[in-house]
Scaffold this motif. Sequence first.
Motif, PDB file in Angstrom:
ATOM      1  N   PRO A 202       0.898  -1.319   0.078  1.00 42.84           N
ATOM      2  CA  PRO A 202       0.134   0.079  -0.108  1.00 42.84           C
ATOM      3  C   PRO A 202       0.764   1.405  -0.171  1.00 42.84           C
ATOM      4  O   PRO A 202       0.557   2.316  -0.669  1.00 42.84           O
ATOM      5  CB  PRO A 202      -0.678  -0.226   1.331  1.00 42.84           C
ATOM      6  CG  PRO A 202      -0.950  -1.604   1.383  1.00 42.84           C
ATOM      7  CD  PRO A 202       0.169  -2.211   1.137  1.00 42.84           C
ATOM      8  N   ASN A 203       2.018   1.394   0.679  1.00 52.61           N
ATOM      9  CA  ASN A 203       2.821   2.644   0.949  1.00 52.61           C
ATOM     10  C   ASN A 203       3.445   2.934  -0.460  1.00 52.61           C
ATOM     11  O   ASN A 203       3.974   4.079  -0.798  1.00 52.61           O
ATOM     12  CB  ASN A 203       3.822   2.510   1.964  1.00 52.61           C
ATOM     13  CG  ASN A 203       4.694   1.531   1.759  1.00 52.61           C
ATOM     14  OD1 ASN A 203       4.865   0.668   0.946  1.00 52.61           O
ATOM     15  ND2 ASN A 203       5.740   1.498   2.811  1.00 52.61           N
ATOM     16  N   GLN A 204       3.317   2.025  -1.567  1.00 54.11           N
ATOM     17  CA  GLN A 204       4.132   2.096  -2.765  1.00 54.11           C
ATOM     18  C   GLN A 204       2.836   2.591  -3.727  1.00 54.11           C
ATOM     19  O   GLN A 204       3.211   2.878  -4.979  1.00 54.11           O
ATOM     20  CB  GLN A 204       4.758   0.717  -3.419  1.00 54.11           C
ATOM     21  CG  GLN A 204       5.662   0.340  -2.565  1.00 54.11           C
ATOM     22  CD  GLN A 204       6.232  -1.184  -2.786  1.00 54.11           C
ATOM     23  OE1 GLN A 204       5.189  -1.957  -3.109  1.00 54.11           O
ATOM     24  NE2 GLN A 204       7.439  -1.414  -2.979  1.00 54.11           N
ATOM     25  N   LEU A 205       1.955   2.998  -3.401  1.00 54.13           N
ATOM     26  CA  LEU A 205       0.587   3.191  -4.224  1.00 54.13           C
ATOM     27  C   LEU A 205       0.316   4.653  -3.769  1.00 54.13           C
ATOM     28  O   LEU A 205       0.410   5.200  -2.905  1.00 54.13           O
ATOM     29  CB  LEU A 205      -0.611   2.129  -3.976  1.00 54.13           C
ATOM     30  CG  LEU A 205      -0.404   0.633  -4.229  1.00 54.13           C
ATOM     31  CD1 LEU A 205      -1.871   0.237  -3.678  1.00 54.13           C
ATOM     32  CD2 LEU A 205      -0.060   0.499  -5.561  1.00 54.13           C
ATOM     33  N   SER A 206      -0.520   5.300  -4.969  1.00 51.19           N
ATOM     34  CA  SER A 206      -0.746   6.740  -4.945  1.00 51.19           C
ATOM     35  C   SER A 206      -2.156   6.610  -3.844  1.00 51.19           C
ATOM     36  O   SER A 206      -2.883   5.451  -3.925  1.00 51.19           O
ATOM     37  CB  SER A 206      -1.186   7.291  -6.329  1.00 51.19           C
ATOM     38  OG  SER A 206      -2.448   6.410  -6.816  1.00 51.19           O
TER      39      SER A 206
END
Length: 161
Positions: free
Chosen positions: A125-129
């Motif tokens: 999730p932290n790699q997503l916008s």
Amino acid sequence: MHILQVKDLKKVYGSGENAVHALDGVNLTVEKGEFVAIVGTSGSGKSTLLHMLGGLDSPTSGTVIVDNKEIFIGFIFQAYNLVPVLNVYENIVLPVELDGARIDSKFLQQIVGTLGLDGCLNALPNQLSGGQQQRVAIARALVAAPAIILADDPVSTLNRR
């Protein structure tokens, strides 16, 4: 045919002179196939109502009847509520797996494709916008094909693709 009925739903936080009446006698009927939007100003009780309808919180009084039986309800949270250590695929299928149900792979691929998540199933999730995270939350609510989907401001971070 009624899919959802709400009768005299009330939610009070606190007590005495500090009591906040978030919901005060809400009545609502939704027919099968009907699309309903709950609108209002900030603090007017929209999220509280959705939490009552989705079984995430219990009302002070009143009743919520869903299709005359207890069923799974998909809920799209305003704040996504993705599990940070699970990748996109794992976040999407988590509720189905927790229920011990079988994942319909064909339906899952259709949802993933429609929401444009094909290329990021292994991402955390932290790699997503923010918009991608919101689409993951939407996919998670859809994957079990629930009879009712409750969405708390589901498109606030989405851009047109």
